[in-house]
Write a protein that holds these residues in place. Structure first.
Motif, PDB file in Angstrom:
ATOM      1  N   ASP A   1       1.057  -1.403   0.077  1.00 22.11           N
ATOM      2  CA  ASP A   1      -0.403  -0.012   0.039  1.00 22.11           C
ATOM      3  C   ASP A   1       0.762   1.598  -0.032  1.00 22.11           C
ATOM      4  OD1 ASP A   1      -2.528   1.462  -0.322  1.00 22.11           O
ATOM      5  OD2 ASP A   1      -1.817   1.555   2.641  1.00 22.11           O
ATOM      6  N   GLY A   2       0.668   2.220  -1.068  1.00 23.90           N
ATOM      7  CA  GLY A   2       1.773   3.133  -0.984  1.00 23.90           C
ATOM      8  C   GLY A   2       2.588   3.320  -1.331  1.00 23.90           C
ATOM      9  N   LEU A   3       3.022   2.506  -1.977  1.00 23.33           N
ATOM     10  CA  LEU A   3       4.241   1.785  -3.184  1.00 23.33           C
ATOM     11  C   LEU A   3       3.750   2.417  -4.722  1.00 23.33           C
ATOM     12  CD1 LEU A   3       5.782  -1.077  -0.902  1.00 23.33           C
ATOM     13  CD2 LEU A   3       6.541   1.782  -1.222  1.00 23.33           C
ATOM     14  N   ASP A   4       3.230   3.147  -5.039  1.00 21.49           N
ATOM     15  CA  ASP A   4       2.728   2.931  -6.297  1.00 21.49           C
ATOM     16  C   ASP A   4       4.102   3.278  -7.800  1.00 21.49           C
ATOM     17  OD1 ASP A   4       0.519   1.066  -6.233  1.00 21.49           O
ATOM     18  OD2 ASP A   4      -0.901   2.525  -6.420  1.00 21.49           O
ATOM     19  N   ASP A   5       4.217   4.788  -6.194  1.00 21.32           N
ATOM     20  CA  ASP A   5       5.056   6.260  -6.897  1.00 21.32           C
ATOM     21  C   ASP A   5       6.344   5.112  -6.350  1.00 21.32           C
ATOM     22  OD1 ASP A   5       3.170   6.429  -9.277  1.00 21.32           O
ATOM     23  OD2 ASP A   5       2.026   7.757  -7.319  1.00 21.32           O
ATOM     24  N   ASP A   6       6.826   4.348  -5.737  1.00 21.42           N
ATOM     25  CA  ASP A   6       8.320   3.709  -5.169  1.00 21.42           C
ATOM     26  C   ASP A   6       8.154   2.697  -5.647  1.00 21.42           C
ATOM     27  OD1 ASP A   6      10.279   4.240  -3.722  1.00 21.42           O
ATOM     28  OD2 ASP A   6       9.171   4.291  -2.313  1.00 21.42           O
ATOM     29  N   PRO A   7       8.888   2.831  -7.066  1.00 19.82           N
ATOM     30  CA  PRO A   7       9.629   0.961  -7.301  1.00 19.82           C
ATOM     31  C   PRO A   7      10.712   0.643  -6.494  1.00 19.82           C
ATOM     32  CG  PRO A   7      10.487   3.315  -8.893  1.00 19.82           C
ATOM     33  CD  PRO A   7       8.997   3.875  -7.847  1.00 19.82           C
ATOM     34  N   ASP A   8      11.766   1.846  -6.470  1.00 19.72           N
ATOM     35  CA  ASP A   8      12.885   1.097  -5.311  1.00 19.72           C
ATOM     36  C   ASP A   8      12.728  -0.112  -4.575  1.00 19.72           C
ATOM     37  OD1 ASP A   8      14.627   1.934  -7.169  1.00 19.72           O
ATOM     38  OD2 ASP A   8      14.997   3.891  -6.196  1.00 19.72           O
ATOM     39  N   THR A   9      11.206   1.016  -3.366  1.00 20.80           N
ATOM     40  CA  THR A   9      11.470   0.106  -1.791  1.00 20.80           C
ATOM     41  C   THR A   9      10.188  -0.845  -2.554  1.00 20.80           C
ATOM     42  OG1 THR A   9      11.182   2.299  -1.263  1.00 20.80           O
ATOM     43  CG2 THR A   9       9.901   0.541   0.106  1.00 20.80           C
ATOM     44  N   ARG A  10       9.527  -0.757  -3.436  1.00 19.94           N
ATOM     45  CA  ARG A  10       8.522  -1.681  -3.860  1.00 19.94           C
ATOM     46  C   ARG A  10       9.520  -3.265  -4.018  1.00 19.94           C
ATOM     47  NH1 ARG A  10       6.076   0.775  -7.250  1.00 19.94           N
ATOM     48  NH2 ARG A  10       6.593  -0.329  -9.769  1.00 19.94           N
ATOM     49  N   GLN A  11      10.238  -2.759  -4.962  1.00 26.75           N
ATOM     50  CA  GLN A  11      11.369  -4.060  -5.133  1.00 26.75           C
ATOM     51  C   GLN A  11      11.424  -4.737  -4.039  1.00 26.75           C
ATOM     52  OE1 GLN A  11      10.618  -4.769  -8.797  1.00 26.75           O
ATOM     53  NE2 GLN A  11      12.402  -4.855  -9.261  1.00 26.75           N
ATOM     54  N   LEU A  12      12.084  -4.354  -3.410  1.00 26.45           N
ATOM     55  CA  LEU A  12      13.352  -4.331  -2.332  1.00 26.45           C
ATOM     56  C   LEU A  12      12.038  -5.487  -1.551  1.00 26.45           C
ATOM     57  CD1 LEU A  12      14.994  -1.255  -0.167  1.00 26.45           C
ATOM     58  CD2 LEU A  12      15.943  -3.299  -1.347  1.00 26.45           C
ATOM     59  N   VAL A  13      10.620  -4.652  -0.872  1.00 27.49           N
ATOM     60  CA  VAL A  13       9.875  -6.096  -0.744  1.00 27.49           C
ATOM     61  C   VAL A  13       9.642  -6.747  -0.840  1.00 27.49           C
ATOM     62  CG1 VAL A  13       7.414  -5.396   0.326  1.00 27.49           C
ATOM     63  CG2 VAL A  13       8.808  -3.753   0.424  1.00 27.49           C
ATOM     64  N   ALA A  14       9.409  -6.306  -2.242  1.00 28.08           N
ATOM     65  CA  ALA A  14       8.961  -8.066  -3.377  1.00 28.08           C
ATOM     66  C   ALA A  14       9.942  -8.726  -3.005  1.00 28.08           C
ATOM     67  CB  ALA A  14       8.975  -7.449  -4.370  1.00 28.08           C
TER      68      ALA A  14
ATOM     69  N   GLU B   1      12.763 -27.560  -4.445  1.00 26.83           N
ATOM     70  CA  GLU B   1      12.778 -27.291  -6.229  1.00 26.83           C
ATOM     71  C   GLU B   1      11.336 -26.051  -6.528  1.00 26.83           C
ATOM     72  OE1 GLU B   1      12.170 -28.475 -11.170  1.00 26.83           O
ATOM     73  OE2 GLU B   1      12.552 -29.731  -9.093  1.00 26.83           O
ATOM     74  N   PHE B   2      11.893 -24.812  -7.139  1.00 27.17           N
ATOM     75  CA  PHE B   2      11.072 -23.955  -7.115  1.00 27.17           C
ATOM     76  C   PHE B   2      11.047 -23.940  -8.865  1.00 27.17           C
ATOM     77  CE2 PHE B   2      12.888 -22.953  -3.291  1.00 27.17           C
ATOM     78  CZ  PHE B   2      11.890 -23.112  -1.834  1.00 27.17           C
ATOM     79  N   HIS B   3      10.074 -23.194  -9.413  1.00 27.03           N
ATOM     80  CA  HIS B   3      10.225 -22.368 -10.719  1.00 27.03           C
ATOM     81  C   HIS B   3       9.384 -20.654 -10.354  1.00 27.03           C
ATOM     82  CE1 HIS B   3       8.610 -22.445 -15.015  1.00 27.03           C
ATOM     83  NE2 HIS B   3       7.567 -22.045 -14.266  1.00 27.03           N
ATOM     84  N   PHE B   4       9.825 -20.161 -10.992  1.00 27.36           N
ATOM     85  CA  PHE B   4       9.931 -18.220 -11.310  1.00 27.36           C
ATOM     86  C   PHE B   4       9.041 -18.119 -12.171  1.00 27.36           C
ATOM     87  CE2 PHE B   4      13.129 -19.548  -8.027  1.00 27.36           C
ATOM     88  CZ  PHE B   4      12.886 -18.803  -6.567  1.00 27.36           C
ATOM     89  N   TYR B   5       7.878 -17.756 -11.952  1.00 27.33           N
ATOM     90  CA  TYR B   5       6.906 -16.777 -13.264  1.00 27.33           C
ATOM     91  C   TYR B   5       7.680 -15.334 -12.806  1.00 27.33           C
ATOM     92  CZ  TYR B   5       4.374 -20.383 -12.251  1.00 27.33           C
ATOM     93  OH  TYR B   5       3.610 -21.838 -12.096  1.00 27.33           O
ATOM     94  N   THR B   6       8.782 -15.237 -14.322  1.00 24.27           N
ATOM     95  CA  THR B   6       9.876 -13.903 -13.638  1.00 24.27           C
ATOM     96  C   THR B   6       9.124 -12.942 -14.424  1.00 24.27           C
ATOM     97  OG1 THR B   6      10.868 -14.382 -16.360  1.00 24.27           O
ATOM     98  CG2 THR B   6      11.927 -15.536 -14.376  1.00 24.27           C
ATOM     99  N   LEU B   7       8.257 -13.079 -15.283  1.00 26.67           N
ATOM    100  CA  LEU B   7       7.964 -12.133 -16.789  1.00 26.67           C
ATOM    101  C   LEU B   7       8.529 -11.275 -17.185  1.00 26.67           C
ATOM    102  CD1 LEU B   7       5.511 -10.096 -13.418  1.00 26.67           C
ATOM    103  CD2 LEU B   7       5.271 -11.834 -15.345  1.00 26.67           C
ATOM    104  N   ASN B   8       9.510 -11.799 -17.580  1.00 28.64           N
ATOM    105  CA  ASN B   8      10.873 -11.525 -18.855  1.00 28.64           C
ATOM    106  C   ASN B   8      12.034 -10.695 -18.102  1.00 28.64           C
ATOM    107  OD1 ASN B   8       9.998 -13.593 -19.957  1.00 28.64           O
ATOM    108  ND2 ASN B   8       9.745 -12.176 -22.337  1.00 28.64           N
ATOM    109  N   ARG B   9      11.995 -10.663 -16.741  1.00 26.61           N
ATOM    110  CA  ARG B   9      12.251 -10.021 -15.872  1.00 26.61           C
ATOM    111  C   ARG B   9      13.623 -10.643 -14.422  1.00 26.61           C
ATOM    112  NH1 ARG B   9      10.802  -4.649 -16.560  1.00 26.61           N
ATOM    113  NH2 ARG B   9       8.523  -4.036 -17.391  1.00 26.61           N
ATOM    114  N   ALA B  10      14.741 -10.198 -14.952  1.00 28.64           N
ATOM    115  CA  ALA B  10      15.438 -11.148 -14.717  1.00 28.64           C
ATOM    116  C   ALA B  10      16.228 -10.559 -12.527  1.00 28.64           C
ATOM    117  CB  ALA B  10      17.437 -10.907 -14.743  1.00 28.64           C
ATOM    118  N   GLN B  11      16.018  -9.627 -13.279  1.00 31.12           N
ATOM    119  CA  GLN B  11      16.581  -8.651 -11.240  1.00 31.12           C
ATOM    120  C   GLN B  11      16.202  -9.663  -9.938  1.00 31.12           C
ATOM    121  OE1 GLN B  11      15.868  -4.056 -10.409  1.00 31.12           O
ATOM    122  NE2 GLN B  11      17.731  -4.567  -9.522  1.00 31.12           N
TER     123      GLN B  11
END
Length: 313
Positions: free
Chosen positions: A240-253, A271-281
């Protein structure tokens, strides 16, 4: 809360943990560059395979085939091609599978598939496979593919009941499926309870949790409502409230997904399968938290041979 990963890293743990990554075929040159940049970034983690999704439209299918072939030809990675029953006859699906087999592709992800967005529900092609269980059986007649199928810890939206969903899952395994990759989920207990029910039903193939790192919470919330995945209140509060804060959002994610994986690892998941959405970070960061990184549980050398991030002709 899970223990810090440094307390759980052992050579034995690292040797057992395996990952796989899912990508979708690009629609534009810019998206293709991003896709191959992500593949290159994740290749050194030595995934068991990388899967490529498959849509209902003809152009989407062609992009899937092209991406799978490039993974096969230009990297040392193992591609797993998605195949569905949507808008195709048995002969058409069989021809695609035979072409994959002849090209050296041995891994497939067999799915019933979702209908085109304009349609309200799945309708089998008059001459096609009616469901994923039939598809698996048909693919096994073409070649001894290593086949993954989908599982739904929170029950498939169209299932009559949780038990009916597991009964159908067993049909897919009895038809020849080698592993089950789950729809993503955010509550680890949901997966663990489902795992108990699946095992009680006599299903003994590997159960691989599907992990979705949340890069855009609003998008994930909308998609989850459509596919029946529950988004818990605590996750709403975290983003909540992180829509315009991508850096914090990435850390939380990264923190949320890492904790989820570590909790599941503590319960015996290997074993884990990751849905990457074509983004690696995000995926790369989570794997590092699990102790999966070049030089630790994966070869230090890059798995790609001569791939560049330029558009493949």
């Amino acid at each position: 809360m899970s223990q810090l990963p440094t307390e759980t890293w052992t050579e034995d743990t690292e040797s057992r943990l395996r990952v796989s990554f899912e990508f979708f075929p690009p629609k534009t040159e810019a998206m293709e560059r991003r896709l191959w940049s992500s593949i290159l970034a994740l290749a050194p983690l030595n995934p068991r395979f990388v899967s490529v999704t498959y849509g209902a439209g003809g152009s989407t299918r062609e992009r899937t085939h092209a991406t799978v072939r490039r993974v096969l030809d230009d990297t040392d990675l193992t591609p797993a091609a998605h195949l569905t029953c949507v808008d195709a006859s048995r002969a058409q699906v069989d021809a695609v599978a035979q072409d994959y087999w002849d090209s050296g592709v041995r891994h497939l992800v067999a799915l019933r598939g979702d209908p085109p967005s304009a349609e309200s529900g799945f309708r089998a092609h008059p001459d096609g496979y009616a469901n994923a269980a039939e598809l698996v059986a048909g693919l096994k007649k073409i070649g001894d593919f290593d086949i993954s199928v989908a599982g739904y810890p929170e029950v498939h939206p169209e299932a009559r009941s949780p038990q009916a969903d597991i009964d159908y899952l067993k049909r897919k395994v009895d038809a020849g499926a080698n592993r089950i990759i789950t729809q993503y989920f955010f509550d680890s207990d949901t997966f663990l309870r489902w795992r108990d029910r699946v095992r009680a039903a006599g299903i003994d193939v590997p159960l691989v949790p599907g992990i979705l790192p949340v890069s855009n919470f609003a998008t994930v919330a909308r998609f989850s409502e459509a596919c029946g995945a529950h988004v818990p209140r605590w996750l709403h509060r975290l983003f909540d409230g992180l829509d315009d804060d991508p850096d914090t959002r990435q850390l939380v994610a990264a923190t949320v997904a890492s904790e989820q994986c570590l909790d599941l690892q503590a319960e015996g998941v290997e074993e884990f399968h990751f849905y990457t959405l074509n983004r690696a970070q995000l995926t790369k960061a989570i794997c590092r938290m699990l102790g999966i990184c070049p030089g630790r549980g994966a070869p230090a050398a890059d798995s790609a041979r001569d791939v560049t991030t330029e558009v493949h002709p």
